[in-house]
Design a protein around this motif. Structure first.
Motif, PDB file in Angstrom:
ATOM      1  N   GLY A 182       0.815  -1.209   0.000  1.00  0.00           N
ATOM      2  CA  GLY A 182       0.000   0.000   0.000  1.00  0.00           C
ATOM      3  C   GLY A 182       0.845   1.253   0.000  1.00  0.00           C
ATOM      4  O   GLY A 182       0.524   2.235  -0.687  1.00  0.00           O
ATOM      5  N   GLY A 183       1.942   1.248   0.757  1.00  0.00           N
ATOM      6  CA  GLY A 183       2.817   2.408   0.800  1.00  0.00           C
ATOM      7  C   GLY A 183       3.493   2.665  -0.527  1.00  0.00           C
ATOM      8  O   GLY A 183       3.622   3.813  -0.968  1.00  0.00           O
ATOM      9  N   LEU A 184       3.927   1.587  -1.201  1.00  0.00           N
ATOM     10  CA  LEU A 184       4.585   1.736  -2.493  1.00  0.00           C
ATOM     11  C   LEU A 184       3.616   2.232  -3.558  1.00  0.00           C
ATOM     12  O   LEU A 184       3.957   3.081  -4.394  1.00  0.00           O
ATOM     13  N   ILE A 185       2.386   1.717  -3.537  1.00  0.00           N
ATOM     14  CA  ILE A 185       1.395   2.106  -4.538  1.00  0.00           C
ATOM     15  C   ILE A 185       0.951   3.553  -4.343  1.00  0.00           C
ATOM     16  O   ILE A 185       0.846   4.328  -5.299  1.00  0.00           O
ATOM     17  N   VAL A 201      -5.406   1.493   3.484  1.00  0.00           N
ATOM     18  CA  VAL A 201      -4.419   0.615   4.109  1.00  0.00           C
ATOM     19  C   VAL A 201      -4.171   1.037   5.552  1.00  0.00           C
ATOM     20  O   VAL A 201      -4.015   0.194   6.446  1.00  0.00           O
ATOM     21  N   ALA A 202      -4.164   2.351   5.803  1.00  0.00           N
ATOM     22  CA  ALA A 202      -3.907   2.846   7.156  1.00  0.00           C
ATOM     23  C   ALA A 202      -5.017   2.435   8.121  1.00  0.00           C
ATOM     24  O   ALA A 202      -4.756   2.079   9.276  1.00  0.00           O
ATOM     25  N   VAL A 203      -6.269   2.478   7.677  1.00  0.00           N
ATOM     26  CA  VAL A 203      -7.386   2.075   8.536  1.00  0.00           C
ATOM     27  C   VAL A 203      -7.277   0.601   8.887  1.00  0.00           C
ATOM     28  O   VAL A 203      -7.470   0.198  10.048  1.00  0.00           O
ATOM     29  N   VAL A 208      -2.423   5.930  12.866  1.00  0.00           N
ATOM     30  CA  VAL A 208      -3.241   7.111  13.135  1.00  0.00           C
ATOM     31  C   VAL A 208      -2.725   8.302  12.329  1.00  0.00           C
ATOM     32  O   VAL A 208      -3.513   9.068  11.737  1.00  0.00           O
ATOM     33  N   ALA A 209      -1.391   8.457  12.291  1.00  0.00           N
ATOM     34  CA  ALA A 209      -0.804   9.565  11.528  1.00  0.00           C
ATOM     35  C   ALA A 209      -1.102   9.423  10.046  1.00  0.00           C
ATOM     36  O   ALA A 209      -1.396  10.416   9.358  1.00  0.00           O
ATOM     37  N   ALA A 210      -1.030   8.191   9.530  1.00  0.00           N
ATOM     38  CA  ALA A 210      -1.303   7.972   8.111  1.00  0.00           C
ATOM     39  C   ALA A 210      -2.756   8.287   7.780  1.00  0.00           C
ATOM     40  O   ALA A 210      -3.057   8.858   6.717  1.00  0.00           O
ATOM     41  N   ILE A 211      -3.679   7.938   8.674  1.00  0.00           N
ATOM     42  CA  ILE A 211      -5.099   8.241   8.468  1.00  0.00           C
ATOM     43  C   ILE A 211      -5.312   9.757   8.454  1.00  0.00           C
ATOM     44  O   ILE A 211      -6.000  10.301   7.585  1.00  0.00           O
TER      45      ILE A 211
END
Length: 326
Positions: free
Chosen positions: A55-58, A144-146, A184-187
């Protein structure tokens, strides 16, 4: 890791007493529960790690990649913590007279040091992203973060239910807590990016997460390092022990050569010499000393040398003296 859990003083006539714990190699029963919790947290974290990396790469999200990298190290760290609990339950042998419980402290130190390295990596990457902004796919990042937040909550709940005085478990939980904060930060970053398009929020929140886990990681390294260096447990004051014991046990006139350290954070150990007054019952004196150490200082294992005359160590030709004195 030292094979000898206390300083090599020649205590020629140690007396332990009837109530003394001689089972150095037996891990506390709670370690079995801690081991089980770490194992399941490891499976949950490791299973989701690949999803978050993809998810991070995409999406191109640093917050998500930072969290994914953190989860990668968490899986290894949880595996190390699990192995430490497993090894710590092995009985003592001739090479490890105190058993293998100290390996838990070593695992906690390694986990803390790993967290510090991760904090440094996140900081460097975040500064790079601030200087050279890159596009971020907010929707993919959010999804992905959730999912990562749910996984991290499950893992953290597993670990938080264990013995929080155990440094090894605390180290494992700290890694997972860092992941939870990262999710949480990513969300939050995803929400800002989707609503405003402002991508610098991603590295800025990554720096915030790094700052939040920095203090806890340093505390873990400091506490585990203190134990590995045979430091005096924080709740024990050697001078206080020297003052209190003669007052609590009138049959002794002096206490010296006091040494205190920890096998693990939960198992403080003490050795000491005590001068016994003429005519005193040594067995009762010994039991009184051990009872006071247990009830007043929470020391369940102590090695006490009773001396009816001058300290044998102070009269030896090698000039051995009390290591507590300058």
């Amino acid at each position: 890791m030292s094979e000898q859990a206390h300083p090599p003083h020649d205590h020629a006539h140690h007396e332990h007493g009837a109530g003394c714990d001689h089972e150095h190699g037996h891990a506390p029963p709670v370690d079995a529960d801690n081991q089980r919790r770490v194992f399941w947290a490891m499976l949950v974290t490791g299973g989701f790690m690949a999803v978050e990396v993809a998810g991070g790469l995409i999406s191109g999200s640093l917050a998500l990649l930072a969290d994914a990298g953190h989860m990668l190290t968490d899986t290894a760290s949880l595996a190390l913590a699990w192995f430490a609990f497993k090894l710590g339950r092995k009985p003592a042998d001739n090479a490890r007279s105190y058993g293998y419980q100290r390996f838990q402290v070593l695992a906690a130190f390694v986990n803390g040091a790993t967290l510090l390295a991760i904090v440094g990596w996140i900081a460097v990457e975040a500064v790079g992203r601030l200087l050279n902004p890159q596009p971020v796919m907010g929707a993919t990042m959010m999804a992905v973060a959730v999912l990562g937040l749910v996984v991290n909550l499950v893992a953290f709940r597993l670990l938080h239910g264990g013995d929080q005085h155990n440094l090894n478990l605390r180290g494992a939980a700290l890694h997972v807590m860092g992941d939870l904060l990262g999710s949480v930060a990513a969300i939050a970053a995803g929400v800002v990016i989707l609503t405003t398009g402002w991508t610098p929020i991603d590295p800025l929140l990554s720096l915030l997460v790094a700052g939040l886990i920095l203090r806890s990681a340093w505390m873990l390294v400091r506490q585990s390092g203190h134990i590995l260096l045979e430091g005096t447990p924080s709740h024990l004051d050697i001078e206080e022990i020297k003052r209190e014991l003669p007052a609590a046990v009138p049959a002794i006139s002096d206490v010296h050569h006091v040494h205190a350290w920890s096998l693990t954070a939960e198992r403080p150990l003490v050795t000491l010499h005590a001068n016994v007054r003429t005519g005193a019952d040594h067995s009762r004196v010994l039991q009184a000393i051990k009872t006071h150490l247990s009830e007043r200082f929470a020391v369940e294992h102590s090695t006490v040398q009773l001396e009816p005359g001058p300290c044998a160590d102070d009269t030896r030709e090698d000039g051995c003296r009390d290591a507590n004195k300058p």
